[in-house]
Design an enzyme around this catalytic site. Structure first.
Site, PDB file in Angstrom:
ATOM      1  N   TYR A 148      -7.296  13.775 -40.300  1.00 47.64           N
ATOM      2  CA  TYR A 148      -5.794  13.895 -40.732  1.00 47.64           C
ATOM      3  C   TYR A 148      -5.140  12.581 -40.241  1.00 47.64           C
ATOM      4  O   TYR A 148      -4.533  12.099 -40.869  1.00 47.64           O
ATOM      5  CB  TYR A 148      -5.447  15.207 -40.104  1.00 47.64           C
ATOM      6  CG  TYR A 148      -3.831  15.146 -40.417  1.00 47.64           C
ATOM      7  CD1 TYR A 148      -3.196  15.389 -41.517  1.00 47.64           C
ATOM      8  CD2 TYR A 148      -3.057  15.076 -39.320  1.00 47.64           C
ATOM      9  CE1 TYR A 148      -1.954  15.515 -41.897  1.00 47.64           C
ATOM     10  CE2 TYR A 148      -1.657  15.163 -39.348  1.00 47.64           C
ATOM     11  CZ  TYR A 148      -1.144  15.426 -40.666  1.00 47.64           C
ATOM     12  OH  TYR A 148       0.412  15.310 -40.755  1.00 47.64           O
ATOM     13  N   GLU A 207       5.648  21.851 -41.705  1.00 41.34           N
ATOM     14  CA  GLU A 207       6.248  21.685 -40.342  1.00 41.34           C
ATOM     15  C   GLU A 207       6.899  22.945 -39.643  1.00 41.34           C
ATOM     16  O   GLU A 207       6.862  23.020 -38.613  1.00 41.34           O
ATOM     17  CB  GLU A 207       6.961  20.527 -40.497  1.00 41.34           C
ATOM     18  CG  GLU A 207       6.437  18.930 -40.584  1.00 41.34           C
ATOM     19  CD  GLU A 207       5.341  18.789 -39.599  1.00 41.34           C
ATOM     20  OE1 GLU A 207       5.388  19.077 -38.323  1.00 41.34           O
ATOM     21  OE2 GLU A 207       4.448  17.727 -39.524  1.00 41.34           O
ATOM     22  N   TRP A 263      -1.380  22.315 -35.233  1.00 39.78           N
ATOM     23  CA  TRP A 263      -1.314  21.710 -36.538  1.00 39.78           C
ATOM     24  C   TRP A 263      -2.638  22.104 -37.294  1.00 39.78           C
ATOM     25  O   TRP A 263      -2.895  22.063 -38.126  1.00 39.78           O
ATOM     26  CB  TRP A 263      -1.020  20.213 -36.274  1.00 39.78           C
ATOM     27  CG  TRP A 263      -1.153  19.446 -37.830  1.00 39.78           C
ATOM     28  CD1 TRP A 263      -1.873  18.623 -38.083  1.00 39.78           C
ATOM     29  CD2 TRP A 263       0.036  19.929 -38.770  1.00 39.78           C
ATOM     30  NE1 TRP A 263      -1.103  18.246 -39.447  1.00 39.78           N
ATOM     31  CE2 TRP A 263      -0.275  19.093 -39.783  1.00 39.78           C
ATOM     32  CE3 TRP A 263       1.248  20.890 -39.167  1.00 39.78           C
ATOM     33  CZ2 TRP A 263       0.431  18.986 -40.987  1.00 39.78           C
ATOM     34  CZ3 TRP A 263       1.734  20.715 -40.005  1.00 39.78           C
ATOM     35  CH2 TRP A 263       1.573  19.971 -41.264  1.00 39.78           C
TER      36      TRP A 263
END
Length: 203
Positions: free
Chosen positions: A28, A50, A58
């Site tokens: 990522y 988010e 995350w």
């Protein structure tokens, strides 16, 4: 002081959170984080994810991202804005995503607000209008910000237009993720590449 970490397998310096070994987070970091995205659905997706990430890692969101994309119709704003109470209950019963009622309901509210925002330039243009004139250039994690005057202004602007779960910290993370400015540490191998992409996207 935590600066870039060198990969154990390739000797390439990266932001510390990406890790020294190959994995999802490093992929990522190398291929998505800090790179511009295009289009309304891409911006709505990042804004929505988010918000779901708040209080979670995350990595958890990345693992669930395919399911999020499926249940939220590819983040097509009109389709998600049309979801009703039955859809909320359907989503609350889907263990593949984060089952938080307030966040799910916020996703529907924000989809509707995104549709309305089309009359005033659209979500993408609004988010990008808050790019900092002087981008940050942190060399260590201690120098990295979690909010900024620009993320606070974006938060206020979105809230004024009916968006929810768009606090300044969440909006700063969004701005980092989609390359509103280059978020990588000085010395990270992605920093120069992200800066080039950001400049090209705004030319």
């Amino acid at each position: 002081m935590n600066g870039p970490v060198v990969g154990v397998d390739d000797g390439v310096p990266r932001c510390p959170w990406a890790g020294a070994a190959p994995g999802t987070m490093r992929d990522y970091h190398d291929h998505e984080w800090g790179r511009p995205v295009e289009g309304e659905s891409a911006h709505l997706e990042r804004l929505t994810l988010e918000a779901f990430q708040s209080g979670l890692s995350w990595a958890t969101i990345l693992a669930k991202r395919p399911a999020f994309r499926e249940v939220f119709a590819g983040f097509d704003a009109e389709r998600v804005a049309a979801y009703d109470a039955a859809d909320v209950e359907r989503l609350m019963g889907d263990a593949r995503i984060v089952r938080n009622r307030r966040k799910i309901e916020a996703a529907l509210v924000n989809a509707a607000a995104t549709v309305e925002l089309r009359e005033d330039g659209g979500l993408e243009a609004l988010v990008r209008s808050h790019a900092p004139a002087v981008p940050p250039a942190p060399a260590t994690t201690e120098e990295q910000q979690t909010t900024s005057p620009e993320s606070l202004a974006l938060s206020k602007d979105l809230k004024r237009r009916g968006f929810v779960f768009v606090g300044p910290t969440t909006m700063f993370a969004l701005m980092e993720a989609i390359g509103i400015f280059d978020p990588h540490l000085v010395g990270c191998h992605r920093r120069a590449a992200s800066a080039t992409l950001t400049r090209c996207s705004s030319d």
